[in-house]
Design a protein around this motif. Structure first.
Motif, short mmCIF file in Angstrom:
data_model
loop_
_atom_site.label_atom_id
_atom_site.label_comp_id
_atom_site.label_asym_id
_atom_site.label_seq_id
_atom_site.Cartn_x
_atom_site.Cartn_y
_atom_site.Cartn_z
N GLU B 297 0.70 -1.22 -0.08
CA GLU B 297 -0.10 -0.08 -0.18
C GLU B 297 1.00 1.30 -0.06
N ARG B 343 -7.65 3.48 -0.38
CA ARG B 343 -8.27 2.24 0.33
C ARG B 343 -9.49 2.82 1.10
N ASN B 430 -6.39 1.07 -4.76
CA ASN B 430 -5.75 0.20 -3.32
C ASN B 430 -6.95 -0.18 -2.87
N GLN B 431 -7.21 -1.43 -2.96
CA GLN B 431 -8.42 -2.34 -2.32
C GLN B 431 -9.53 -1.79 -3.11
N ALA B 434 -12.93 -3.16 -1.52
CA ALA B 434 -13.18 -3.51 -0.07
C ALA B 434 -14.61 -3.01 0.36
N LYS B 441 -19.32 -4.88 -7.00
CA LYS B 441 -18.15 -5.44 -7.47
C LYS B 441 -17.93 -5.75 -8.82
N SER B 462 -4.50 -5.42 -3.59
CA SER B 462 -5.34 -5.89 -2.87
C SER B 462 -4.91 -7.24 -1.97
N TYR B 463 -5.67 -7.34 -0.80
CA TYR B 463 -5.41 -8.39 0.22
C TYR B 463 -6.56 -9.49 -0.47
N GLU B 464 -7.19 -9.46 -1.54
CA GLU B 464 -8.06 -10.64 -1.81
C GLU B 464 -7.22 -11.22 -2.85
N GLU B 467 -9.46 -11.93 -6.26
CA GLU B 467 -9.40 -10.69 -6.99
C GLU B 467 -8.43 -10.41 -7.92
#
Lengths: 324, 506
Positions: B297, B343, B430-431, B434, B441, B462-464, B467
């Motif tokens: 990030e 984010r 950034n994300q 979220a 989405k 992304s933390y996913e 995705e």
């Protein structure tokens, strides 16, 4: 004194060191600066240390302490009450007139009642209509000022009944009555602020009113209550002040309102709300009074005094900010 | 299965706000000893629904609420508590400058002789948390606690009462697995004691684990209630939530890949990331993946100029060649057609108190002003915003509506509109999704396809992992501030990416 009250929240307090640290934490630099100020004033003019001057100083500090505690209640919620000075003027002229008509006791009590009523009015408008306290109290400042001038026709009211000035001049065990009253109020305030629901809710309103509402508390009641408290304390201050000058004056409030905000700010009450200790405010009031008194003694003009006080307020806020 | 007794029933519940019908004729039933999931997109009416149950909102006349077959009118939050209804809101509520104990006892202080007994409150709080299996020092200030701890305080506080109906709104947000397990254990305990639990969550794993039934809301209307045993997973409910069959959660459309448009060259920032290099081409989506704290990030922030960096270079395609970008200047980045979607849209992205239109044009006001006296051409602003509203399908009564009142997905679209409006060619996300619901989405992903088709390039942080795998052409994996792997998506697997992110492989 109430500094230990202020820290009742922490489970244990033992040891002088720990206690000193707590006092430092709750009042910050102020205590140190205050002590230094007294020493410097005393060295420049030894008269500062005389008992006579101490009495004068404490008596002066009492008025500021009373009204500052009222102001503190409002600032704790993130607001400000600018009507307090005007309330004093209104209370003073009514007090004088009532004392002449109905006697000394009525003259002392009426201003307290009037302060309370104006406070309730302020709180009611702020709470019910969700209006910024600055705007509301700005309005009531003008109203009170105007009423005071109408009632007194703009003149000072003299020739009050004998004994009226006892409230300010009587002594109990050689301690002036106003000092005793003020100390009693401080103790009461400490209990209310730290040990009673209403007091904790005042802090909570300043911290997060929504959380308080969700906790099932009637936030409006708290708001009205704290403005009422501010008015009441101001009314009490007005009663003693009127008794002290033994006359009713429409503009008796003078700079007290601004000074009360200053005492709160110097004492560590933040304008964001929710933060500030009673000990800090009392010390703030003492500090400003000592400063004023000391400057008079060492011959600094009141014009210069204003400039210095202004800088002190700003420095206090900056230090507060840097501590975070 | 034996049918349990009815605990709560709501019938024809409607709630309208000026201009919006938030709940339309909803009926709902909760049984004793049941965990009942409430699902739906953001803006489906779940929040309004629980606010009515918890006494924060009053429903419109005409509906009825019965508890234990007795009709009740829920007048206020405290009245709801008296009826045994306790709510844990998604937003953690606390008074910052008060101790844990005071926060726990807020509104129900222990009073003796008219005074608060702080000592007893502290002891009680200690005991409560011990019992809950989550010891915490009751004298700590709430302001010093982390979000997970604060959330647990909210939960413990509610559960310390005689709870008949517990409402949980996304309770596991920001909780670690340890805290989650403690919470779930307590929910099961409550359920076994005959209480009813209404559970709102976007996380299908939790719902599968806990819920007995699920009710779906859509656009403020009741859609259906299903037994969890009858469905495989929450994915089965997605069509019900968005009202149309979803073919693909990640509708990636490949675009032709062109010349280089962004180059991050040996970028380092002390304590955050070290020697990070990657590039981006027009028409390409590059995903950066890593674990919390890997520094990705911050890389994005430094590239856009939100933060500075210590060494290295950011280069951008400008006037037909790659040119270095001035550092720590968001204005320079914007002028070079870089757009950044932060984010946290609430604190870093949107100006919540301004209108949709103002939020769209805020970074490009210059284009809406007259040349000489700089007066804003409000008609042009309005028309442009209307345009984006249509293009991005932003659901808002008008572009003059205050952004704060929109749902999360629509707020995110407003941010996208702003990025477009400032003529972005390089998009740093950034994300991006979220806290956005499924329907929105997919719209956001489709929007990304449009961008790449038009020749823009996108970096997604992304933390996913799904995705990243689903939407990106190339993946950059970061671990502890360093790039550990750069790979084309079709040449790797989720397992491999995770192994790199965890630092098992390097």
């Amino acid at each position: 004194m109430e500094m230990t009250q202020a820290n009742l929240l922490t489970a244990e307090d033992n040891g002088i060191k720990a206690r000193l640290k707590k006092i430092y934490n709750s009042t910050g630099m102020l205590l140190i600066v205050f002590v230094a100020l007294i020493l410097v004033m005393g060295i420049i003019n030894p008269r500062f240390f005389t008992i006579g001057n101490s009495v004068i100083l404490t008596r002066q500090a009492c008025f500021l302490a009373l009204i500052s505690m009222g102001q503190m209640l409002v600032i704790l919620t993130g607001g400000v009450d600018v009507s307090l000075g005007a309330i004093i003027g209104l209370c003073s002229v009514v007090s004088a007139i009532v004392a002449k008509e109905y006697g000394v006791m009525a003259g002392w009590m009426t201003p307290i009642l009037i302060g309370l009523l104006v406070g309730v009015f302020n709180g009611f408008v702020v709470a019910i209509f969700r209006i910024d306290s600055f705007a509301v109290t700005l309005g009531s400042m003008s109203i009170c000022n105007g009423l005071a001038l109408i009632i007194s026709k703009g003149l000072t009211i003299y020739n009050l009944p004998k004994g009226f000035k006892d409230l300010a001049y009587a002594k109990v065990l050689s301690v002036p009555l106003p000092v005793i009253i003020t100390i009693a109020v401080i103790v009461l305030m400490a209990i209310i602020l730290y040990r009673m629901r209403f007091g904790r809710y005042i802090y909570a309103v300043g911290g997060n009113p929504e959380a308080l509402r969700l906790a099932g508390v009637n936030v409006n009641k708290v708001t009205i209550g704290l403005f009422a408290g501010a008015g009441l304390l101001t009314g009490l201050c007005a009663a003693i002040l009127t008794s002290r000058i033994n006359s009713g004056q429409p503009n008796l409030g003078g700079s007290l309102m601004m000074d009360s905000i200053a005492a709160c700010v110097v004492g560590g009450v933040t304008f964001q709300g929710g933060v500030g200790k009673l000990g800090g405010v009392i010390l703030g009031a003492l500090f400003l009074s000592a400063l004023s008194n000391g400057f008079d003694l060492i011959g600094v003009s009141s014009f210069v005094k204003q400039v210095i006080v202004g800088f002190i307020i700003i420095i206090a806020v900056v230090i507060d900010k840097m501590k975070k | 299965m034996e049918r349990k007794a009815e605990l709560l029933s709501m019938f024809k519940v409607t709630k309208s706000f000026p201009g919006v019908l938030a709940l339309d004729d909803i009926s709902f039933e909760l049984r004793k000893g049941e965990v009942h999931a409430l699902v739906g997109e953001n803006g489906a009416g779940k929040s309004t629904f629980i606010k009515i149950l918890s006494g924060a909102h009053k429903m419109d006349t005409g509906g009825s609420i019965c508890i234990d077959k007795k009709e009740v009118e829920i007048k206020s939050p405290s009245h709801a508590n008296q009826l045994g209804i306790y709510t844990i809101y998604q937003e953690v509520t606390f008074i910052p400058h008060m101790s844990v104990a005071e926060n726990v006892f807020l509104g129900s202080e222990i009073i003796e002789n008219g005074l608060i007994n702080h000592k007893k409150q502290i002891e009680e709080t200690s005991r409560m948390f011990e019992e809950f299996g989550y010891p915490i020092d009751p004298t700590r200030m709430a302001a010093d606690l982390n979000v997970a701890e604060l959330r647990m305080i909210n939960i413990v506080k509610a559960l310390n009462n005689d709870v008949k109906i517990l409402i949980l709104d996304e309770p596991t947000t920001s909780l670690t697995d340890k805290e989650k397990n403690i919470l779930f254990k307590n929910i099961v305990r409550l359920k076994n004691n005959g209480a009813g639990v209404i559970y709102i969550s976007h996380r299908s794993g939790e719902l599968k684990e806990l819920a007995d039934r699920a009710t779906v809301f859509r656009n403020g209307k009741y859609v259906d209630t299903v037994e969890m045993a009858d469905i495989k997973g929450l994915d089965d409910l997605i069509p019900l939530m968005i009202g149309k069959e979803v073919q693909n959660k990640y509708p990636k459309a490949k675009a032709p890949i062109g010349h280089e448009i962004l180059r991050i060259n040996k970028l380092s920032r002390n304590k955050f990331f070290d020697d990070v290099s990657f590039n981006l081409h027009s028409g390409e989506v590059v995903g950066i993946f890593g674990l919390v704290g890997c520094g990705f990030e911050e890389v994005l922030g430094s590239a856009f100029g939100v933060d500075s960096y210590d060494s290295g270079e950011v280069e951008i395609f400008h006037n037909n060649k790659m040119q270095p970008l001035r550092k720590s200047s968001t204005r320079a980045a914007l002028d070079n057609n870089i757009a950044f979607i932060p984010r946290d849209r609430k604190t870093m992205g949107l100006l919540m108190n301004l209108s949709v239109a103002e939020n769209v044009v805020i970074s490009s006001y210059k284009d809406f002003s007259q040349k000489i006296v700089n007066l804003i051409n409000s008609r042009k602003v309005q028309n442009t915003a209307d345009d984006y509203k249509k293009k991005l399908n932003i659901k808002t009564p008008s572009v003059k509506t205050i952004v704060e009142t929109l749902s999360g997905g629509n707020q995110q679209k407003v941010l996208l509109a702003r990025a477009l409006c400032s003529k972005g060619e390089v998009f740093l996300f950034n994300q991006p999704t979220a806290g956005v619901d499924v329907g929105a989405k997919i719209e956001i992903y489709e929007f990304m396809n449009k961008l790449t088709k038009a020749g823009s390039g996108i970096v997604i942080v992304s933390y996913e992992l799904q995705e990243i795998m689903g939407m990106c052409d190339r993946i950059v994996v970061m671990c502890q501030g360093r790039v550990v792997k750069t790979v084309k998506t079709e040449e790797t697997t989720s397992d491999e990416i995770l192994a790199y992110a965890f630092g098992y492989k390097n």
